[in-house]
Write a protein that holds these residues in place. Structure first.
Motif, mmCIF file in Angstrom:
data_model
loop_
_atom_site.group_PDB
_atom_site.id
_atom_site.type_symbol
_atom_site.label_atom_id
_atom_site.label_comp_id
_atom_site.label_asym_id
_atom_site.label_seq_id
_atom_site.Cartn_x
_atom_site.Cartn_y
_atom_site.Cartn_z
ATOM 1 N N GLU A 107 0.836 -1.189 0.000
ATOM 2 C CA GLU A 107 0.000 0.000 0.000
ATOM 3 C C GLU A 107 0.878 1.247 0.000
ATOM 4 O OE1 GLU A 107 -4.177 0.396 1.987
ATOM 5 O OE2 GLU A 107 -2.691 1.171 3.410
ATOM 6 N N LEU A 108 0.541 2.203 -0.862
ATOM 7 C CA LEU A 108 1.307 3.438 -1.003
ATOM 8 C C LEU A 108 0.553 4.557 -0.283
ATOM 9 C CD1 LEU A 108 3.804 4.774 -2.382
ATOM 10 C CD2 LEU A 108 2.284 5.319 -4.297
ATOM 11 N N GLY A 109 1.107 5.000 0.857
ATOM 12 C CA GLY A 109 0.424 5.992 1.671
ATOM 13 C C GLY A 109 0.646 7.408 1.187
ATOM 14 N N ALA A 110 0.135 7.718 -0.002
ATOM 15 C CA ALA A 110 0.360 9.030 -0.604
ATOM 16 C C ALA A 110 -0.878 9.916 -0.582
ATOM 17 C CB ALA A 110 0.835 8.869 -2.048
ATOM 18 N N LEU A 111 -2.002 9.391 -0.103
ATOM 19 C CA LEU A 111 -3.201 10.211 -0.010
ATOM 20 C C LEU A 111 -3.106 11.131 1.206
ATOM 21 C CD1 LEU A 111 -5.816 7.435 -0.868
ATOM 22 C CD2 LEU A 111 -5.196 9.391 -2.299
ATOM 23 N N PRO A 112 -3.973 12.141 1.323
ATOM 24 C CA PRO A 112 -3.915 13.031 2.486
ATOM 25 C C PRO A 112 -3.886 12.257 3.795
ATOM 26 C CG PRO A 112 -5.432 13.908 0.862
ATOM 27 C CD PRO A 112 -5.004 12.569 0.357
ATOM 28 N N ALA A 113 -3.123 12.789 4.747
ATOM 29 C CA ALA A 113 -2.930 12.169 6.064
ATOM 30 C C ALA A 113 -2.198 10.830 5.963
ATOM 31 C CB ALA A 113 -4.258 11.990 6.800
ATOM 32 N N GLY A 114 -1.497 10.595 4.860
ATOM 33 C CA GLY A 114 -0.709 9.382 4.723
ATOM 34 C C GLY A 114 -1.510 8.136 4.438
ATOM 35 N N ALA A 115 -2.762 8.279 4.051
ATOM 36 C CA ALA A 115 -3.600 7.112 3.796
ATOM 37 C C ALA A 115 -3.219 6.439 2.483
ATOM 38 C CB ALA A 115 -5.077 7.525 3.761
ATOM 39 N N GLY A 116 -3.407 5.133 2.430
ATOM 40 C CA GLY A 116 -3.162 4.380 1.215
ATOM 41 C C GLY A 116 -4.438 4.010 0.494
ATOM 42 N N SER A 117 -5.569 4.230 1.157
ATOM 43 C CA SER A 117 -6.857 3.946 0.540
ATOM 44 C C SER A 117 -7.896 4.901 1.107
ATOM 45 C CB SER A 117 -7.285 2.490 0.782
ATOM 46 O OG SER A 117 -7.485 2.250 2.171
ATOM 47 N N VAL A 118 -8.987 5.048 0.374
ATOM 48 C CA VAL A 118 -10.052 5.937 0.806
ATOM 49 C C VAL A 118 -11.362 5.424 0.227
ATOM 50 C CG1 VAL A 118 -9.832 7.511 -1.178
ATOM 51 C CG2 VAL A 118 -10.758 8.372 0.977
ATOM 52 N N ARG A 119 -12.432 5.624 0.967
ATOM 53 C CA ARG A 119 -13.756 5.272 0.477
ATOM 54 C C ARG A 119 -14.313 6.434 -0.342
ATOM 55 N NH1 ARG A 119 -16.066 0.658 0.155
ATOM 56 N NH2 ARG A 119 -18.079 1.615 0.641
ATOM 57 N N TYR A 120 -15.047 6.117 -1.405
ATOM 58 C CA TYR A 120 -15.702 7.161 -2.186
ATOM 59 C C TYR A 120 -17.196 6.869 -2.286
ATOM 60 C CZ TYR A 120 -15.848 3.879 -6.146
ATOM 61 O OH TYR A 120 -16.095 2.799 -6.941
ATOM 62 N N THR A 121 -17.973 7.927 -2.338
ATOM 63 C CA THR A 121 -19.410 7.855 -2.596
ATOM 64 C C THR A 121 -19.741 8.967 -3.576
ATOM 65 O OG1 THR A 121 -19.906 6.976 -0.388
ATOM 66 C CG2 THR A 121 -21.730 7.961 -1.615
ATOM 67 N N TYR A 128 -16.349 12.867 -8.214
ATOM 68 C CA TYR A 128 -15.519 12.743 -7.013
ATOM 69 C C TYR A 128 -14.081 13.055 -7.397
ATOM 70 C CZ TYR A 128 -12.940 10.494 -3.178
ATOM 71 O OH TYR A 128 -12.081 10.229 -2.144
ATOM 72 N N ARG A 129 -13.391 13.828 -6.566
ATOM 73 C CA ARG A 129 -12.001 14.194 -6.855
ATOM 74 C C ARG A 129 -11.190 14.152 -5.568
ATOM 75 N NH1 ARG A 129 -8.460 18.470 -6.590
ATOM 76 N NH2 ARG A 129 -7.057 18.775 -8.381
ATOM 77 N N ILE A 130 -9.999 13.549 -5.641
ATOM 78 C CA ILE A 130 -9.083 13.550 -4.504
ATOM 79 C C ILE A 130 -7.661 13.661 -5.048
ATOM 80 C CG2 ILE A 130 -8.848 11.020 -4.412
ATOM 81 C CD1 ILE A 130 -8.760 11.326 -1.321
ATOM 82 N N GLU A 131 -6.798 14.340 -4.309
ATOM 83 C CA GLU A 131 -5.424 14.567 -4.753
ATOM 84 C C GLU A 131 -4.453 14.052 -3.698
ATOM 85 O OE1 GLU A 131 -2.670 18.221 -6.565
ATOM 86 O OE2 GLU A 131 -4.787 18.511 -6.084
#
Length: 257
Positions: A107-121, A128-131
């Motif tokens: 898992e690559l923790g590059a999302l905000p707050a170091g997350a490697g995954s995120v739920r989307y709805t 939906y947009r995330i950087e």
């Protein structure tokens, strides 16, 4: 036209509430005869220079897909960030998981707050947009996978760019790719050009054979290469780093995967 110039073509076009001040949304296009559609995002960087990159266009007449989406190349850190944009083209709410993976399948923790995954709805017809965070002092590359909970999958693209000296200097989009066992790509190594290739394995580890051909489509060029992609992993390089012995200024050939 740019989106804010649509009234030039259609005087009855009216912006919905919140536009154009709202940062992003979607545009629905209907025609009584078939048309071809391309979408470009214009960015004016800190030096006042214009950058253009393609953005996804979804055909609303096609059957909705239900499998995972793969973006074979993302980058984050040392000036790089990647934005993942997903569009819901169905009539119902879509949800699922966006995961980032390293080249070795971790898992690559590059999302905000170091997350490697995120739920989307995503609401029906919504976006939906995330950087990625871009906070790493080193470049981290990998790939992204979108897995719907059930029902239709969204469509979308990953857009990654690099900022150097406080200026956005480059930006490009990676369209969502479906998994395959046989593919072909255009190659151009002439006049300062180069051709890169990213391979992502959403399933088990797999060897991938690469063969380049001249423009006639039958004359092999260079020395074939076999690249092993780890399970949930990725491999990316410029073509000449894998296939050696290509002719100087090799152009208008193809790489066979």
């Amino acid at each position: 036209r740019m989106i804010d110039q649509l009234a030039d073509l259609a005087p009855d076009f009216v912006w919905p509430g919140g536009f154009p001040g709202q940062s992003y949304g979607s545009l629905e296009i209907r025609a009584n005869q078939p048309v071809s559609v391309a979408a470009l995002r214009l960015t004016v960087n800190q030096a006042g220079r214009t950058l253009l990159t393609t953005t996804p266009v979804a055909d609303l007449n096609t059957t909705l897909g239900t499998g995972s989406l793969v973006f074979p190349q993302i980058a984050d850190g040392e000036g790089y960030t990647t934005a993942v944009i997903l569009m819901n083209t169905s009539d119902g709410v879509e949800s699922g998981t966006l995961q980032l993976w390293s080249p070795e399948g971790a898992e690559l923790g590059a999302l905000p707050a170091g997350a490697g995954s995120v739920r989307y709805t995503i609401p029906a017809g919504g976006v939906y947009r995330i950087e990625t965070g871009g906070t790493s002092s080193e470049v981290r590359v990998g790939w992204a996978q979108v897995t719907p909970d059930a029902g239709p999958a969204p469509t979308g693209a990953a857009i990654f760019g690099r900022t150097s000296g406080g200026r956005l200097v480059t930006e490009t989009a990676v369209a969502a790719a479906t998994s395959t066992v046989h593919a072909r790509m255009y190659v151009d190594l002439s006049g300062g050009h180069n051709s890169g290739l990213a391979l992502a394995a959403a399933g088990a580890s797999t060897p991938v054979r690469l063969q380049a051909y001249e423009a006639d489509g039958v004359t092999a060029a260079g020395t074939p290469a076999t690249v092993t992609v780890p399970a949930k992993g990725q491999r990316a390089a410029f073509l000449g780093q894998w296939i050696t012995g290509l002719p100087a200024n090799f152009q208008i050939g193809r790489a066979h995967v």
